[in-house]
Design a protein around this motif. Structure first.
Motif, PDB file in Angstrom:
ATOM      1  N   UNK A 182       0.533  30.984   7.092  1.00 48.35           N
ATOM      2  CA  UNK A 182       0.111  31.581   5.832  1.00 48.35           C
ATOM      3  C   UNK A 182       1.328  32.127   5.085  1.00 48.35           C
ATOM      4  N   UNK A 222     -10.587  35.215  14.288  1.00 46.29           N
ATOM      5  CA  UNK A 222     -10.997  35.747  12.989  1.00 46.29           C
ATOM      6  C   UNK A 222     -11.595  37.143  13.195  1.00 46.29           C
ATOM      7  N   UNK A 257     -21.138  29.673   9.042  1.00 47.13           N
ATOM      8  CA  UNK A 257     -20.147  29.455   7.997  1.00 47.13           C
ATOM      9  C   UNK A 257     -19.294  30.710   7.892  1.00 47.13           C
ATOM     10  N   UNK A 258     -18.039  30.523   7.574  1.00 46.77           N
ATOM     11  CA  UNK A 258     -17.151  31.675   7.400  1.00 46.77           C
ATOM     12  C   UNK A 258     -17.636  32.536   6.238  1.00 46.77           C
ATOM     13  N   UNK A 273     -14.940  37.368   3.679  1.00 46.63           N
ATOM     14  CA  UNK A 273     -14.025  38.273   4.379  1.00 46.63           C
ATOM     15  C   UNK A 273     -13.263  37.534   5.480  1.00 46.63           C
ATOM     16  N   UNK A 274     -13.985  36.666   6.188  1.00 48.45           N
ATOM     17  CA  UNK A 274     -13.337  35.935   7.278  1.00 48.45           C
ATOM     18  C   UNK A 274     -12.342  34.913   6.755  1.00 48.45           C
ATOM     19  N   UNK A 275     -12.703  34.244   5.667  1.00 50.71           N
ATOM     20  CA  UNK A 275     -11.780  33.280   5.060  1.00 50.71           C
ATOM     21  C   UNK A 275     -10.514  33.979   4.622  1.00 50.71           C
ATOM     22  N   UNK A 279      -9.261  36.707   5.749  1.00 46.58           N
ATOM     23  CA  UNK A 279      -8.482  37.155   6.911  1.00 46.58           C
ATOM     24  C   UNK A 279      -7.617  36.023   7.454  1.00 46.58           C
ATOM     25  N   UNK A 280      -8.192  34.820   7.523  1.00 47.05           N
ATOM     26  CA  UNK A 280      -7.434  33.687   8.066  1.00 47.05           C
ATOM     27  C   UNK A 280      -6.258  33.328   7.182  1.00 47.05           C
ATOM     28  N   UNK A 281      -6.390  33.620   5.907  1.00 45.00           N
ATOM     29  CA  UNK A 281      -5.314  33.257   4.983  1.00 45.00           C
ATOM     30  C   UNK A 281      -4.261  34.367   4.855  1.00 45.00           C
ATOM     31  N   UNK A 282      -4.609  35.546   5.301  1.00 46.11           N
ATOM     32  CA  UNK A 282      -3.681  36.676   5.131  1.00 46.11           C
ATOM     33  C   UNK A 282      -2.754  36.806   6.326  1.00 46.11           C
ATOM     34  N   UNK A 318     -17.864  27.488  13.429  1.00 52.15           N
ATOM     35  CA  UNK A 318     -17.933  27.244  11.991  1.00 52.15           C
ATOM     36  C   UNK A 318     -17.458  25.834  11.645  1.00 52.15           C
TER      37      UNK A 318
END
Lengths: 418, 418, 418, 418
Positions: free
Chosen positions: C160, C272, D402-403, D406-408, D410-413, C238
């Motif tokens: 990221x 996650x 499904x994500x 908030x979870x999406x 988190x994965x990108x941060x 997911x």
């Protein structure tokens, strides 16, 4: 000669099959050698009612080599291998009465043919021959020294006869030998039931919900192999101890009525009747596949299924499609008969080897001790059981330990403690 | 009060443990409720020689709630949980005699303390208390109505006593209940043996050669779980039938002398002595790990191992390193005592639930019927066994089928055939 | 000397642990020998942020033997083995900053201590050190040649950063080496997660519903081992491809909201956050056990659980009981931190051997090539990966085939067909 | 009409087969509906070289419904289902050129017939059609937009062509789609290879030593299912990483020369040639059974086997007995061709569903984008892959998570840490 087979010209093909099965029957082969040398069954009249398969061909040969006069009839109309029957008639000179797909009348006519032999020993698989003998052929009973019974279902019937005091001669429950039911029922039925289902349908088992009704030795064999093929297995049971074992073995356990709406494939192996009935068919998913691997074709209530259907057709060799009035289709395999015999080749020779070694040695035992035994169902003598296990291990090249004198002593002593 | 525990101040901690175990003992909990209501054991003197663990705490509580006067001593010097012993002394007011790591003299002094109670019922796990009673405390025998025995090893010893005519009162072999040995020995010993080995060593099991000596119920539990953890399992057996089952279950089977040079980890679960001896240690690989999960610490010949070693040291809490004269190191776990008790916490409560439900109901049965029973080893009555299975299934939320009248009739009949 | 450990007197005990782990790290041992001989890292400043365990002790020793100057801080407050930290400080003369249970402030103070070293190479496990370096310690960035990252979570964070263009030096994703993630994540996390749960609870897994959230390499390791222990495993995912694999592998797959009311045990391994939250706790059964085996303790929303509870207490060493207002109890293990490190001992040395061999050889690679690499996340060079696999196989005594010239040619040709 | 099938009268039977397979192909069925509605392939000329089976019948129907003009030839002389070929000719009006057991000359004549169609798109399984096109039919190359390749072996050949710069148009490696190789190769080949061996031999797998050469996706599928059937599985590999995975998965790993003297059954699934050769046959046990499940029949050196034999005969439908000069017999199954196609029915429809959904959607993709793609081997676009997985899950009634936003996030941060 006296026989009734479909086509004697199939004999050479049948002989190849008997020979092939024989490759995987080392224990029976060692008995054959001994019998040929010693002729311990000379002149003994034997009537056998067994699945007419290539493995049975080897058992018949063993008995004949031992000097016996044997007649053979089928224990199930669908399990007969016609070319094998022909080979037995032609090359073993064996009076064999068996045609695949024969109707019920012919089936019982053949049993009577076998009984016309005035047997001293009977071999049975499901107790149809014994039942006939005790009902319509009672005069023949006086000659009989004893008999053997191959399968759980037959043993249940025979114990019921013994309990009611009507069993007229001693029976050795070959099924109860450890080298039989621990192996044949579990590994044999387990693998061959899956095999039958795959040959009939060619479905992929991985990921499916696979319902097994009955967690006896056969049921756990089927469950173990279905799990080994990647299916999600559901067990239905009536015995709380077996049900608890199934839970601890990692299976889902639930009443069959609950399983009915979840399962993709259903197999009955209970030894009882009416396991899958109208109320279950009503709840099944579109495309459910149902099969039986218990001895008799009474576990699935086929008449009930037919009564719900508006249309029925054969869509593959061993698959009948029942189209229900609501449009759902249910697929019945092998007409509800033992699927491993109907669509595959029954138990592999490697496991029948031990069952039939028990048969051969039990016949020998009965010929010597039959008159001294109570008119009950007896177990296979433990010595025979252990001898067969040792021979089998040796044939597989497996060596095991023996107790030392010190270890034997320890097991017998109670003084030594913490 | 009369007790001998390591430190009574551990009681609060021990109470938490008993409570935690109790969460996973729903069957015993239902018996507790019934006993508390009906007091069926009022005034009965019981001497128990059991592993002093949190599960035993719940059994003791059940017996006390039933009205019994109970004394408890340890059945294994290494298995005592000191804080649990303290909790029983303090909160259950139970005379308990058990200190983890006690020497042999203390062990037997404690057994005698338990016997000073003049028991009417004995509970035993390995038959040390019964042996002591039959050798050095014979005057007490006259009071005894009966006893129970928890484990295979003890049952073997007691049957040997019965066979020699020296058993002075009836024993119920709790071990032989299906709800005991099919579960406790298989799933309990299986999981907890692996657990003990991992806590002792923290090794990765995947890819290792894992040798299991003995393919009884315990042995197959250990084998099943080692396989489930990715190990390549080798079975050593003396019984050809069990050996053959092991082969068919997909395991390598060989004499222990051959396995000795292949194994990375060895576990003995035979119930016999001298299973791993000098000749095996001589062949083992550098770094071999050996443990015992059979009842007594006689399965591994530790003296022989010591005699081969030039040096010995403790390298982890439950690991002794024996450095042989040729430089190879062999690691002995838990001093050769039951590894699941020595390095882990014994059988999980969830499985002890059924064993101890059998204990509680067998005590009740003996209190009523003890005087009418032969001085032999008896099985747990089948009704008790089934009742426990049903309670357990219910506690897990599992429902099962029941036979219909039609199905019951079918199983009893022999007329219906092909 | 410059270090911060709990108690330096634990050093001898810690040394035994490092030595024990070393027994199971043959690949790293062969690198140690080479490094000691060739000193390829002479004078290199390394700051490592890793779990401070006995295996890490062996990696640190390898780097020091190679000539590097290393500082070590903990990558997780709960995973530090205090005696091992002491041993590294005392016997390896390593500046180590790690105390089990340290608070968040100390945790980051320790990271800064490690950074004060002005590292040329960083080793990270979760990317906390790299994050700190890129945010609060940016002036140090100019010295850095490169770094390694051990775990999936860290790799996700670093990719990221790279995607956003903020990563200031090249990182080798050790986690992406096949000899790392295919083994460490699957077999290591799989076994040790189960191990941690058993040590924390002593429950019996057989027959339980065991829910695994996440079917990545870690998740499938956990699922495989839970199934191997007799549990009925449910997977929540997911990613449709992974979900489909789980189905075909024989697992039940469902949304976590459905699983919430079925599971007896839950493990999160998604990488996650907020995987188990209020809506799931509300549906859980009385007595549900929840644990996390993902890198950070954000997968279980502990604050949400606390907000639902009327009472909370510690009932076993790693078990917190949350009593909800409706009386149900939910048990949280290891405060939601990596359960295999919190309650057990993390990955077994046998599998860390390969991860850390990748670390050591990647450090060597970065010291030589770091300046030529793009400021991105790189894989471990395939040659290193294969070399480690070969060394590992050799250490286990496993030999494999090699392609013949004819076979190599065939794979490269396209002319040969049917 | 233009076709060459064995007997057009088999068409009704073949139609039943296509219909039966179609029941288990829900993803392809949804594509059929869409294609029928939108006709996206209108007028496109396609030449397909695939196994002529009931599943392929459904793919052909999908392409025709989409508007394409399709010709079909067999990709393997032994795999053709003659009645299915007849049904395609009769009911789909498809020019199909395939006769089971056709000789090599006919095989290539048929390929040329398919090429006479002047294809714009090619579908291949093993790259024989593409090879022919690039060698003897080069003038046709100019029309071709692109092609697809179904299997590992073909992809290897095509990558080799691309590497040498001779590939004249872009190919989509359907095999490399996750929804193809992770499923078809593993679960499909796994189950159907075992199925083929059982139909050919009827042996019992439990307790046998089962040697699998190759631990790619196919190999691990076969190994997994053989283990699930109770066999003791031995893996032979050349890749150290795969070999190590096999070890950790609990399999014995050894060079094939060592395995040769241990195995009862051998299966080659390497994609390479000369895997079992003279030196292996010389060491095999009496009665060894050998089969191939790799794409071409070059993995077993049959000529070498024949050269060692003094006699050869067919003993069952798919079993050739080679009697060596020392008396040992070795049994070759299905003439060394793909055993799952030769003796069973190839991959079950349930798994071919996804492979062929990838085919259909890749054809669509090539028809739109072919001209823009490089003349290389391309993967299936990830979107297609995921869409197929979602459709498949839906068809099985499986829902997944499904994500959350908030979870999406988190994965990108990368800011959030410990």
């Amino acid at each position: 000669m006296n026989y009734d087979v479909k086509d004697i010209k199939g004999a050479p093909q049948g002989r190849l099959k008997i020979e092939w099965a024989g490759r995987f029957m080392p224990v029976l082969n060692s008995i054959k050698k001994k019998f040929a040398r010693e002729k311990p069954l000379r002149g003994l009249r034997i009537s056998a009612c067994l699945h007419v398969t290539s493995e049975t061909g080897n058992l018949m040969e063993a008995l004949k080599l031992g000097g016996a006069e044997v007649r053979l009839t089928a224990s199930n109309p669908l399990s007969t291998q016609d070319d094998v029957a022909a080979a037995m008639a032609k090359y073993l000179q064996l009076p064999v009465f068996a045609i695949k797909g024969e109707d019920n009348a012919t089936y019982y006519r053949h049993i009577n043919k076998a009984l016309d032999h005035h047997p001293q020993i009977t071999l049975d698989d499901g107790a149809d021959l014994v039942s006939t003998l005790h009902s319509r052929r009672r005069p023949l009973l006086k000659n009989v020294l004893g008999g053997t019974e191959e399968t759980t279902t037959g043993v249940i019937r025979l114990r019921s006869m013994a309990a009611k005091g009507v069993l007229a001669y001693p029976i050795i429950a070959v099924n109860d030998a450890k080298t039989k039911h621990l192996f044949d029922n579990r590994y044999g039925t387990g693998q061959s039931t899956i095999d039958g289902i795959l040959r009939a349908t060619n479905i992929l088992l991985a990921g499916l919900h696979f319902v097994v009704a009955g967690y006896g030795w056969c049921g756990r064999g089927v469950a173990m192999r279905a799990k080994g093929a990647g299916a999600k297995v559901i067990i239905c049971e009536v015995d709380p101890l077996r049900a608890l074992e199934a839970v601890m073995d990692g299976f889902e356990v639930m009443p069959i009525e609950s399983a009915a709406s979840i399962g993709d494939v259903f197999v009955t192996v209970t030894g009882d009747k009416a396991v899958l009935t109208k109320k279950h068919f009503r709840r099944m998913k579109e495309g459910a596949i149902i099969a039986n691997s218990g001895h008799f074709n009474v576990e699935i209530d086929i008449a009930a299924l037919a009564s719900l259907a508006k249309r029925k057709r054969r869509v593959r060799e061993f698959v009948e499609e029942y189209e229900l009035r609501d449009g759902r289709k249910i697929f019945l395999l092998g007409e509800g008969r033992l699927i491993n015999l109907a669509a595959a080749e029954g138990h592999p020779a490697m496991v029948m080897d031990m069952s039939f070694a028990n048969q051969a040695l039990s016949v020998l035992y009965l010929s010597m001790k039959g008159q001294t035994l109570a008119k009950e169902v007896h177990g296979v003598p433990q010595k025979i059981d252990e001898q067969i296990a040792r021979l089998k291990l040796r044939s597989m090249g497996v060596r095991i330990d023996r107790l030392t004198a010190e270890q034997k002593h320890y097991l017998e002593a109670w003084e030594e403690g913490t």
